[in-house]
Enzyme design. Structure first.
Site, PDB file in Angstrom:
ATOM      1  N   SER A   1     -13.526  21.667  -8.629  1.00 23.01           N
ATOM      2  CA  SER A   1     -12.745  22.799  -8.135  1.00 23.01           C
ATOM      3  C   SER A   1     -11.873  22.390  -6.949  1.00 23.01           C
ATOM      4  CB  SER A   1     -13.685  23.962  -7.800  1.00 23.01           C
ATOM      5  OG  SER A   1     -12.989  25.179  -7.817  1.00 23.01           O
TER       6      SER A   1
ATOM      7  N   ASP B   1     -13.220  21.403 -13.767  1.00 24.85           N
ATOM      8  CA  ASP B   1     -13.003  22.851 -13.870  1.00 24.85           C
ATOM      9  C   ASP B   1     -11.997  23.415 -12.870  1.00 24.85           C
ATOM     10  OD1 ASP B   1     -13.679  24.874 -15.684  1.00 24.85           O
ATOM     11  OD2 ASP B   1     -14.776  25.941 -14.132  1.00 24.85           O
TER      12      ASP B   1
ATOM     13  N   HIS C   1     -18.990  27.781 -13.836  1.00 26.24           N
ATOM     14  CA  HIS C   1     -17.975  26.985 -13.144  1.00 26.24           C
ATOM     15  C   HIS C   1     -18.532  25.665 -12.621  1.00 26.24           C
ATOM     16  CE1 HIS C   1     -14.629  25.948 -10.626  1.00 26.24           C
ATOM     17  NE2 HIS C   1     -15.184  26.324  -9.496  1.00 26.24           N
TER      18      HIS C   1
END
Length: 345
Positions: A154, A179, A306
């Site tokens: 991320s 992600d 996530h």
């Protein structure tokens, strides 16, 4: 720790669905939350030492900055891991335990996170975060680092891309972004403050915070939560409870910089690349063209939220080790074809 409503891009917000096709943001893409029990023992913290071999403070010369890193393994290339906003280096603990037999793992607490301390913990600009990672690697390894594979989740994925794009290390041989996609992330930022506000803010105990993280928060793997969540908290003396170590809501001015231009920068990095996604996320135009041209490998990891490295650490580790093996990355760089090292066996 990213806000509860976000099952995927948690520090980036929750974009509205525009397609009937299941995506990483849809309820169908998120695995069922684990069954929970009332026993606090089920959510008792687990120590990092069961997964990493060493915890080391890295003091940066001529500054007040000290970055905490976790290290595991003694052979092979270095898998240098960068966590997402609100997480910590322990986000990679369970995966590190799977990787360390064949490669070294270093997981860093970024500025304002975990046990790292700096002169300005709220300066989460992409430039500062990128500089931090470069100086930590140089402090650890000097001018002759071993072969390095950067892995970023991320927000940490954006930092990894920026570090790779700087071409600061001759021995950088791989880039794994976990992600995060520029288009989705940029569209999500408008929702971020609301999501941060709506998440649980205070916890009477660490066990309750761990319990919340798997019941209503960002994680699906209880064991990973027991290792990683404590490092994302601090005790608030005035309220006599635990709250978040990293006040992400105070860093809004930096959010756009994390993701703007990320796709083009990712594609331009002159190393082997993988994009790991937690579902059938829609690639933006630049990444779609890049994938068609074979500029990077995309892997969709299903049945996870996530935090892929936390929810399915065995599968995550296998992707990292396969990447190393396929590209023949040894401790000092790309190996001679056909030469099988111990770490590859």
């Amino acid at each position: 720790m990213d806000p509860a409503p976000l099952s995927t891009l948690r520090e980036d917000g929750d974009p509205e669905e525009s397609s009937s096709t299941p995506s990483v943001f849809s309820a169908a893409a998120v695995p069922p939350r684990p069954a929970t029990h009332h026993s606090l023992h089920k959510y008792a913290p687990l120590d990092w030492s069961a997964y990493f071999d060493e915890e080391r403070p890295v003091a940066i010369p001529d500054t007040e900055d000290v970055f905490n890193v976790y290290m595991a393994g003694s052979e092979g290339p270095v898998v240098f891991c960068l966590h997402g906003g609100g997480y910590s280096g322990l986000s990679f603990a369970l995966a590190a335990n799977q990787i360390k037999g064949k490669a070294r793992v270093v997981a860093m607490d970024l500025r304002g996170h975990g046990k790292s301390t700096t002169s300005d913990d709220l300066d989460l600009s992409i430039e500062t975060l990128t500089n931090d990672v470069i100086v930590v690697i140089r402090t650890l390894y000097g001018d002759s680092p071993p072969a390095i594979i950067l892995v970023g989740h991320s927000m940490g994925g954006s930092v990894a891309v920026h570090v790779a794009a700087r071409k600061a290390f001759r021995n950088l041989h791989g880039l794994v972004v976990v992600d995060v996609v520029e288009g989705t992330a940029m569209a999500s930022l408008i929702h971020m403050q609301k999501i941060l506000l709506n998440r649980a803010q205070h916890f009477p105990s660490i066990e309750k915070a761990i319990e919340w993280s798997v019941k209503g928060g960002p994680l699906r793997n209880i064991d990973s939560a027991r290792v990683s969540i404590p490092s994302t908290l601090k005790f608030d003396e005035s309220k006599e409870c635990y709250t978040y170590r990293t006040p992400l809501e105070k860093t809004e001015k930096y959010w756009k910089g994390w993701y703007e231009g990320l796709s083009d920068k990712f594609l331009s990095c002159p190393v082997q690349k993988i994009l790991l996604l937690a579902g059938t996320d829609r690639l933006d135009r630049a990444l779609t063209i890049g994938q068609m041209q074979g500029k990077f490998q995309m892997i969709v990891v299903r049945h996870t939220g996530h935090a892929i490295q936390e929810d399915v650490p065995e599968e995550f580790a296998s992707h990292i080790l396969n990447f190393i093996s396929r590209n023949k990355i040894g401790p000092n760089g790309v190996e001679i074809p056909g030469l099988i090292k111990k770490w590859q066996q």
